[in-house]
Design an enzyme around this catalytic site. Structure first.
Site, PDB file in Angstrom:
ATOM      1  N   ASP A  77       0.818  -1.199   0.000  1.00  0.00           N
ATOM      2  CA  ASP A  77       0.000   0.000   0.000  1.00  0.00           C
ATOM      3  C   ASP A  77       0.854   1.252   0.000  1.00  0.00           C
ATOM      4  OD1 ASP A  77      -2.092   1.749   0.114  1.00  0.00           O
ATOM      5  OD2 ASP A  77      -2.548   1.401   2.225  1.00  0.00           O
ATOM      6  N   ASP A 291      -1.967   5.116  -5.434  1.00  0.00           N
ATOM      7  CA  ASP A 291      -2.450   4.235  -4.368  1.00  0.00           C
ATOM      8  C   ASP A 291      -2.569   2.796  -4.858  1.00  0.00           C
ATOM      9  OD1 ASP A 291      -3.559   2.991  -2.212  1.00  0.00           O
ATOM     10  OD2 ASP A 291      -5.337   4.257  -2.107  1.00  0.00           O
TER      11      ASP A 291
END
Ligand code: NAG
Ligand code: NAG
Ligand code: NAG
Ligand code: NAG
Length: 485
Positions: A77, A291
């Site tokens: 992430d 992201d």
């Protein structure tokens, strides 16, 4: 599992004297479509985790925690900074917790902040627990005394490896992240990592919707086997010039103010504009978050609506997610490319990257027999569109873009944390070749190393040749999905 790339990384290390080296770690996608709840709106918005579940989204890497190492998978992430694992003793962590950490089986485990771990993500999942310090083993290299979260209350089936800056950790005081410690413990020289993601669905990832009582839909889970598909590489400490076309363009991170107190977003860059087939905004002028933790790419409402119109995107009440004709994966999408414009660099995303073929055959029949059939008239099949609208996620700004996996697969992105910039280039999406260049301590610029030559500089042609290069992998993925019932 040792990756072929790792061998090359070690060769590079041997050739260059007295350097810290690089670490090349294979990345996988995992099929996690069990326990799918209806994707209806909650609090007026769609739940991003539900959507990620639904599309079997996410890219994962394996880390060994503790002594001896307990190998667990972590979702990569770039949108957050804490690395954490689910505890064996976590509440609510029933059968669906993929793997858990048993603290008692690690001789180096020590709790450092009881009750101090408290993190909430953009997708609204919320984890509570302790911080602990322990060793982290990454493809054979050991990071010692690393601070990590231990989730005792959890709503995610795997932990997360946070790749963001230390000042964005959820703890009250910033602490050294894994990347920081890789540098301070001499595993890599500079805090840099490069992410190369490939579209490669595990064969078990397929979503079935049960059409019960005539036209109404209910979502249902298929029992899943975890069939992992190697789907890219995260390279710490270097750049792999075989994985991109042309040259890397450098873009500085925008200074962002954290909008949610315990939600961190960090890798934000300026996106000049985006357009596809004459639709879109060349001067969108947005802050775009890179992201890797999100399956979809989010655009401001107005822009998303224009694009939906161009592609005949439909939604139905129970799903509340954009649906698109699967024909855009084939002939209908031929030559159609999204152009993301950054600081003079255009990243081309073929439309088929934005069309997620995730429903099984029964479900397709169900769509055609449902009361919504009219909306899909003339479609080959029903697919999920890889672009969402910020309106659906309760994000008010019309200058906010989230660049998720549906974008990131087309880009090779080097995250240069030391210089607060990224290097970005068009990904060379179908290669096993590797040429790793280590980034030295204190380097101000990314290595000026040419990637694979661009055969055609004309954007459209590049899109075409990429689509052709992708066709092999792509067809395999589709075949795998169709054959799973
Ligand atoms: C996502 O899936 C996990 C396990 O498969 C489940 O526990 C969780 O509730 C799901 N999340 C949402 C928001 O549906
Ligand atoms: C692990 O250790 C904790 C605290 O030391 C203890 O409360 C717990 O019972 C142990 N669990 C197991 C499964 O041994
Ligand atoms: C735990 O690890 C962090 C680095 O991740 C370090 O700053 C801290 O001092 C460590 N704490 C202890 C008690 O070792
Ligand atoms: C961000 O802030 C730093 C210092 O506060 C400044 O030096 C830098 O130029 C800013 N960057 C941008 C892109 O505005």
């Amino acid at each position: 599992m040792p990756s072929p790339l790792r061998g090359l990384a070690l060769l590079a290390l041997a050739a260059s004297t007295a350097t810290a080296g690089t670490l090349s770690v294979p990345v996988y996608r995992k099929a996690r479509a069990d326990g799918i709840p209806p994707l209806t709106r909650r609090d007026g918005t769609i739940n991003l985790q539900a959507l990620n579940n639904f599309t079997a989204g996410g890219y994962f890497a394996e880390l060994g925690i503790g002594t001896p190492p307990q190998n667990l998978v972590f979702q990569l992430d770039t949108g957050s900074s804490d690395t954490w694992a689910n505890s064996l003793h976590a509440d609510l962590c029933g059968a669906w917790c993929l793997q858990t950490l048993d603290p008692n089986s690690s001789s180096t485990f020590k709790t450092v902040d009881r009750g101090g771990f408290d993190v909430t993500y953009l997708d609204r999942t919320h984890m509570l627990g302790d911080y602990f310090n322990d060793s982290v083993t990454i493809t054979g290299k050991e990071v010692k005394n690393q601070k990590l979260g231990l989730a005792l209350q959890t709503t995610r089936e795997t932990g997360i490896m946070g790749l963001g800056f230390s000042n964005n950790v959820a703890a009250r005081e910033p602490y050294a992240t894994i990347i920081d410690n890789m540098v301070s413990q001499g595993i890599i020289e500079a805090p840099v990592f490069s992410l190369y993601l490939v579209y490669n669905l595990p064969s078990s990832s397929v979503t079935r919707i049960i059409f019960s009582a005539g036209p109404e839909l209910t979502m249902h889970a298929l029992p899943q086997n975890d069939v992992d598909a190697k789907s890219g590489t995260i390279l710490f400490g270097g750049v792999d010039s075989q994985k991109y076309y042309g040259s890397l363009t450098t873009i500085s991170f925008l200074n962002v103010t954290q909008s949610h107190s315990k939600t961190s977003t960090s890798y934000t860059i300026h996106l000049d504009g985006v357009d596809v087939d004459g639709v879109g905004l060349r001067s969108l002028d947005a802050g775009a978050i890179l992201d890797s933790g999100s399956t979809v790419t989010l655009f401001p409402g107005g822009l998303a609506r224009d694009i939906y119109k161009r592609f005949g995107v439909e939604t139905i009440p129970i799903l509340s997610i954009p649906l698109i004709d699967c024909a855009y994966r084939g002939g209908k999408g031929k030559g159609i490319t999204f152009k993301f414009r950054f600081n003079g660099k255009t990243i081309i995303v073929p439309v088929d990257e934005m069309v997620l073929n995730i429903f099984n055959d029964d479900t397709q029949v169900g769509f055609q027999n449902s009361k919504y059939a009219n909306q899909f008239k003339g479609w080959d099949n029903v697919c999920v569109f890889g672009i969402g609208s910020t309106d659906d996620y309760d994000i008010k700004s019309d200058k906010f873009v989230l660049l998720g996996d549906s974008f990131l697969r087309s880009a090779y992105v080097v995250y240069d944390m030391a210089n607060k910039q990224i290097g970005i280039a068009q990904a060379n999406i179908n290669t096993d070749k590797s040429n790793i260049i280590e980034i030295k301590k204190g380097a101000k610029d990314l290595p000026n190393v040419a990637g694979v030559p661009e055969q055609n500089s004309a954007a459209g042609d590049l899109g075409q040749s990429m689509a052709a290069a992708a066709a092999g992998t792509f067809l395999m993925a589709v075949a795998a999905i169709v054959s799973t019932t």
